[in-house]
Design an enzyme around this catalytic site. Structure first.
Site, PDB file in Angstrom:
ATOM      1  N   ASP A 310       0.865  -1.171   0.000  1.00  0.00           N
ATOM      2  CA  ASP A 310       0.000   0.000   0.000  1.00  0.00           C
ATOM      3  C   ASP A 310       0.909   1.231   0.000  1.00  0.00           C
ATOM      4  O   ASP A 310       2.108   1.128   0.266  1.00  0.00           O
ATOM      5  CB  ASP A 310      -0.898  -0.034   1.237  1.00  0.00           C
ATOM      6  CG  ASP A 310      -1.783   1.193   1.333  1.00  0.00           C
ATOM      7  OD1 ASP A 310      -2.364   1.572   0.315  1.00  0.00           O
ATOM      8  OD2 ASP A 310      -1.861   1.764   2.436  1.00  0.00           O
ATOM      9  N   ASP A 504      -1.962  -0.666   6.011  1.00  0.00           N
ATOM     10  CA  ASP A 504      -2.200  -0.149   7.362  1.00  0.00           C
ATOM     11  C   ASP A 504      -3.615   0.336   7.591  1.00  0.00           C
ATOM     12  O   ASP A 504      -3.992   0.610   8.722  1.00  0.00           O
ATOM     13  CB  ASP A 504      -1.229   0.995   7.673  1.00  0.00           C
ATOM     14  CG  ASP A 504      -1.617   2.279   6.951  1.00  0.00           C
ATOM     15  OD1 ASP A 504      -2.111   2.194   5.808  1.00  0.00           O
ATOM     16  OD2 ASP A 504      -1.436   3.366   7.539  1.00  0.00           O
ATOM     17  N   ASP A 508      -7.361  -1.920   3.615  1.00  0.00           N
ATOM     18  CA  ASP A 508      -6.378  -2.945   3.259  1.00  0.00           C
ATOM     19  C   ASP A 508      -6.700  -4.299   3.874  1.00  0.00           C
ATOM     20  O   ASP A 508      -6.131  -5.318   3.464  1.00  0.00           O
ATOM     21  CB  ASP A 508      -4.973  -2.520   3.724  1.00  0.00           C
ATOM     22  CG  ASP A 508      -4.492  -1.254   3.035  1.00  0.00           C
ATOM     23  OD1 ASP A 508      -4.705  -1.143   1.815  1.00  0.00           O
ATOM     24  OD2 ASP A 508      -3.923  -0.384   3.708  1.00  0.00           O
TER      25      ASP A 508
END
Length: 633
Positions: A310, A504, A508
């Site tokens: 990410d 995080d 996600d």
């Protein structure tokens, strides 16, 4: 049976086996051979009985292991009058299981220490007095007193001018960190300085430390897939052992050779080396701030071929930072920041808090603002030291001073905060979410560790993602993704090998769950991502991911080295015993040495040091947690 009770049983069995062998040897040397045989038999009986009980339990679970060989060797030795060999085997087996228990206990030491640190009460301010209350009674907003040496019981913000916290139990950072008023403090930290006040922001059950404890308990209860693989291998080895023992007895007519073969094969290093090495790897990773939820993800990390990252909060810091101050009216940059930060003390917006934090980091005095008017999401108006100050978006400020801002074009992903003083534009604070400084080196290290594909998956705009990842050498970039599209990307990448996803945020969490190994940035990440992940980085540094993968690969390699070496030596010993070169007693002593050697070799996983990090004592655990957690758009 819990760990402590199991350890006591293993210690008692070892004591009885050792006492039986020793007393029998004394009687034998004194010329009382018959009495020595009886004592050896008595010393073997409880070990054999406990072993048979364990074998029955394993069979009920559908597991067949090499404990059967140990039972066969002791039973055969007693049947054919080789009571001394049976006593040596009993001591060997009980000593091996005791040593395994000791090794695992040492490897679990950091986890047990973490669990034992859980505080049960806290000291709360109430109407000018202090009261001791259970943790369950604490609610967000309570003001707590954290005395010197106390464990921070819940997540909160520092309510005193300063605090000095030891976070080594959580992050591996050996040096205490100094936190200022308003900074976030993680539960589980130790107050290494004077007493301070803490304002609770979460209940105890929702705090960082409680979540970590739950993850640790899950890790302790896990069983390695590699251990189950060892059980499957043990079936083949068991067949080879029994066949060789029967062949030796058949072709020579000497049943003692069969006993010697069985003794040399007991117990197999397969059932000792694998769990010790993997549990040691879990413990070692925890020392670097990498909490792996069990042996399954540890083995998964060792086989990763594709990494998906990410962007915000993972490759980037996830917090807006001032990258430039532009003066428009000849005002000094420090004065612009001083006035803007002083006024922004009245705002809870993440960008405002980031500006305040930047001013405090530079040591600028921040007077209390007055006549404050805040327009949510737009800006703040007020007075600072007799001056009228406006801070906010470019259009917001321009509309109140009656002129354009003449702002320069911004790079993709940047945020412009305009500042006006006494009716005139003073300048701009240019803010951005920069790439983590350790990100590029970490990706290069992962390439060296065998990760073949590295991709970014983000919900942000493509131009922002391209700017951030420029020069990183990624194999692919996917921008503007929704949570289900991230899951689809993870599933698509499975064709290239095991996939690791790192994120995080709450968005996600589905992708973390879909990946072979999901990794959450647990220091500031969302609780949902930490729950869905297999691995949690307790330190707000992405480079610890590389440390975790390195430890996982080396732990698995050490386990396999121990297995191959131990099995190889055992097979050689079995062949020698089949041809009559080893007596049952000599075979038992040889296998004892082999088992001790493979366990000690497996314990090398406790000393693994990733090349990029010198160690927990010298590694950088990252900045203290901040109260900035977003960006202004």
């Amino acid at each position: 049976m819990d760990y402590e009770q199991s350890d006591r049983v293993k210690t008692a069995l070892l004591g009885m086996a050792l006492a039986g062998l020793s007393i029998g040897l004394v009687l034998r040397l004194a010329g009382w051979a018959d009495a020595a045989g009886v004592v050896w038999f008595i010393g073997v009986a409880p070990v054999l009985l406990a072993l048979l009980v364990e074998i029955l339990r394993s069979l009920r679970r559908g597991e067949v292991g090499l404990d059967i060989v140990a039972a066969l060797s002791m039973s055969a030795a007693l049947t054919f009058g080789e009571t001394l060999a049976a006593a040596v085997v009993a001591l060997m087996y009980s000593g091996g299981t005791f040593l395994e228990s000791f090794a695992e206990g040492r490897a679990r030491r950091e986890m047990r220490d973490l669990l034992s640190r859980v505080p049960h009460t806290a000291t709360r301010h109430l109407d000018g007095t202090l009261e001791e209350v259970p943790l369950d009674a604490i609610v967000p907003g309570d003001r707590l007193l954290i005395r010197q040496g106390d464990i921070v019981p819940v997540d909160g913000t520092i309510a005193s001018p300063t605090a000095f916290l030891d976070t080594s139990a959580l992050t591996g950072e050996s040096l205490p960190v100094r936190l200022g008023e308003g900074a976030e403090a993680m539960s589980g930290s130790t107050n290494a300085g004077e007493a301070f006040d803490l304002t609770a922001t979460r209940r105890a059950a929702e705090s960082t430390y409680a979540g970590i404890v739950r993850l640790v308990e899950e890790a302790q209860r896990s069983k390695a897939p590699m251990s189950r693989l060892a059980d499957r291998w043990s079936l083949g080895f068991l067949a080879v052992t029994v066949t060789l023992a029967l062949a030796a007895a058949w072709f020579t007519g000497d049943p003692i050779r069969a006993v010697a073969v069985l003794v040399v094969a007991t117990p197999c290093p397969l059932i000792l080396a694998v769990p010790v090495a993997l549990v040691a790897g879990l413990s070692r990773a925890a020392q670097f701030g990498v909490l792996i939820k069990g042996a399954r993800p540890l083995e998964g990390m060792a086989r990763i071929r594709t990494l998906i990252l990410d962007k915000t909060g993972t490759l980037t810091d996830g917090r807006p930072q001032i990258v430039e101050i532009e003066s428009r009216d000849g005002m000094e940059e420090a004065d612009i920041l001083h006035l803007a930060a002083s006024l922004d003390q009245a705002s809870k917006h993440p960008v405002a808090q980031a500006i305040v934090a930047a001013a405090k980091a530079r040591g600028l005095p921040l007077p209390v603002p007055s006549d404050i008017v805040e327009v949510p999401g737009e800006g703040v108006i007020g007075r600072i030291e007799g001056r009228n100050v406006i801070v906010g978006g470019d259009d917001f400020v321009a509309g109140r001073v009656g002129c354009g801002s003449e702002a320069d074009a911004l790079a993709a992903g940047s945020v412009l905060v305009a500042v006006a003083v006494d009716g005139r534009f003073a300048g701009h604070l240019v803010m951005a979410d920069p790439l983590r400084g350790e990100a590029k080196a970490m990706l290069q290290a992962l390439r060296r560790e065998g990760v073949e594909r590295i991709l970014m998956a983000t919900g942000d705009r493509a131009d922002v993602a391209e700017r951030v990842t420029e020069g990183l050498g990624l194999d692919g970039l996917r921008a503007g993704l929704s949570p289900d599209q991230k899951v689809l990307l993870v599933l698509t990448e499975h064709k290239n090998g095991p996939v690791m996803m790192v994120g995080d945020g709450v968005n996600d969490a589905p992708a973390l769950a879909a990946a072979d190994v999901g990794v959450a940035m647990g220091a500031r990440g969302a609780a949902a991502s930490a729950e869905a992940a297999d691995v949690v980085l307790l330190v707000d540094r992405i480079d610890r991911l590389g440390a975790g993968i390195c430890i996982a690969r080396r732990s698995r390699r050490i386990a396999m080295e121990s297995v191959v070496a131990g099995i190889g030596l055992s097979v050689l010993g079995m062949i020698a015993a089949a041809f009559g070169y080893l007596t049952p007693v000599e075979g038992a002593l040889l296998q004892e040495a082999i088992d001790v050697a493979v366990i000690l070799n497996a314990l090398r996983a406790l000393r693994i040091t990733p090349p990029e990090i010198a160690g927990p004592a010298t590694g950088t655990a990252g900045a203290a947690p901040s109260n900035v957690s977003g960006s202004k758009t």
